[in-house]
Motif scaffolding. Sequence first.
Motif, mmCIF file in Angstrom:
data_model
loop_
_atom_site.group_PDB
_atom_site.id
_atom_site.type_symbol
_atom_site.label_atom_id
_atom_site.label_comp_id
_atom_site.label_asym_id
_atom_site.label_seq_id
_atom_site.Cartn_x
_atom_site.Cartn_y
_atom_site.Cartn_z
ATOM 1 N N SER A 1 0.859 -1.184 0.000
ATOM 2 C CA SER A 1 0.000 0.000 0.000
ATOM 3 C C SER A 1 0.893 1.230 0.000
ATOM 4 O O SER A 1 1.493 1.561 1.021
ATOM 5 C CB SER A 1 -0.913 0.009 1.234
ATOM 6 O OG SER A 1 -1.737 1.152 1.233
ATOM 7 N N GLN B 1 -7.052 4.824 -0.520
ATOM 8 C CA GLN B 1 -6.111 3.769 -0.198
ATOM 9 C C GLN B 1 -5.897 2.900 -1.432
ATOM 10 O O GLN B 1 -6.859 2.588 -2.146
ATOM 11 C CB GLN B 1 -6.631 2.884 0.946
ATOM 12 C CG GLN B 1 -6.892 3.616 2.245
ATOM 13 C CD GLN B 1 -5.625 4.147 2.888
ATOM 14 O OE1 GLN B 1 -4.560 3.520 2.798
ATOM 15 N NE2 GLN B 1 -5.723 5.297 3.538
ATOM 16 N N PHE C 1 -9.341 -1.759 6.723
ATOM 17 C CA PHE C 1 -9.286 -0.305 6.579
ATOM 18 C C PHE C 1 -10.681 0.309 6.599
ATOM 19 O O PHE C 1 -10.851 1.454 7.044
ATOM 20 C CB PHE C 1 -8.550 0.080 5.292
ATOM 21 C CG PHE C 1 -7.070 0.262 5.486
ATOM 22 C CD1 PHE C 1 -6.528 1.512 5.763
ATOM 23 C CD2 PHE C 1 -6.214 -0.824 5.433
ATOM 24 C CE1 PHE C 1 -5.166 1.681 5.971
ATOM 25 C CE2 PHE C 1 -4.854 -0.675 5.640
ATOM 26 C CZ PHE C 1 -4.322 0.585 5.910
ATOM 27 N N ILE D 1 -11.084 2.949 -2.163
ATOM 28 C CA ILE D 1 -10.105 1.888 -1.923
ATOM 29 C C ILE D 1 -9.901 1.152 -3.239
ATOM 30 O O ILE D 1 -10.813 0.502 -3.756
ATOM 31 C CB ILE D 1 -10.566 0.915 -0.827
ATOM 32 C CG1 ILE D 1 -10.770 1.659 0.505
ATOM 33 C CG2 ILE D 1 -9.545 -0.207 -0.649
ATOM 34 C CD1 ILE D 1 -11.259 0.776 1.631
#
Length: 305
Positions: free
Chosen positions: A124, A145, A161, A171
Motif C-alpha cells: 500500500s 487507499q 481499513f 479503496i
Amino acid sequence: MKTLGKPESSSDVVNKQPRVLLIGYGWVGQYMGKYFTKAHIVEGDGVIRYQDGREVGSDFHYDLAIIGVPTPMNPETGQCDTSIVETVVDKYKDIVDNFLVKSTVEIGTCGRLEKKYGVPVCMSPEYVGETLGHPLLEPRRDAFQIIGGNPRAREEVAEMFMTVLHASAPIHLCTSQEAEIIKYCENMWIMRRVDYWNDVFEVCETLGGSFQAVRTGIVLDPRMSSTHSNVYRNNKGWSGKCLPKDMNALAFKMRKAGHPLPRLEHAIKENVERRKNINSKEMLIPKPSRKEQPPIGFSGNRGNQ
C-alpha cells in the motif's frame, strides 16, 4: 436547561478495530497509529508495546502488520535496499496473518517475499506529506487507499481499513506489483512537474519576465495546474526523502530489466547539476565503487554534497 455533553456513538455502529501491529514507529508508523488507535508497535529493540509505551505480553496474534521501516538507497548502485522489510517479515510471520508494506520497495518485492515465506504480503503506497499544505499531511477519514496483493489478502486488508475510514474513502485493489509500480510512477510524475516549473523559471530569468506573472498566466488554462509550481531560487530542483531515492531505484530497476529510461536518466543527471551548489542532506545519486559501473549517462560524481 440541560447541558449537552460530548456526543457518543452507539456501540452498535462502532466497529471493533482489527488486531494490528505497527512494525516501525517513525513518521509512517505514527501516521497509521492515528487510524488504528488500538494497534501495538514494535521498533528496533524488538519489544512489542502499546502506543503509550507499556510492554505487551507474548500471547498476541495479529490480523495485520503494517510495515514502515527504512528502505535506503544503495550508495553504490541506486538500488532500493529492502533487507529490513524482509527481516521483519521473516521475524513476525508466525504471529501475523497479513503483512501490509507501506515502505517503498523495489518492484516485485512483495510478491517475492510472499512466495518465499508463505504469508500474504500486500503493498500500500504511502503518501504522507513533507511540505506545508500537503493534502495528506494529517490523517483523513476519506483518504484514498491503494491495496495490492493476492485477491483474498487484499480484500481482507481492505475490510480492515473500512473499519477506520468513511464510506466515501476510495479503496483501489490491485496486485502488489501494480501497487509498487503506482508509487514509483506517481513520484516520477511529481519529479517531472518540479523539473517543468524549474525550466519555466529559468526561461523567465534568462529571457526577461516575471515568473509569477508567467506562472499565473499558464495555470489559467484549465488543462494546466499550479501543483508543484513553487520554485525556490536558493533550493532549486527536487530532493527530500522520497524523490532522489525512488528515481534512482526506478532507473536501476529498468536498467537491470534491460530497458533503461533515457529521459529519467537525464532528469536525474540534470537535477544533480541543478543542485550542485546546494548542500543537500539526501543523496541525489549513487557513488559507484570501483567494482560497479556508473549508471548510464553519469560520471559517478555526486556533486557538492
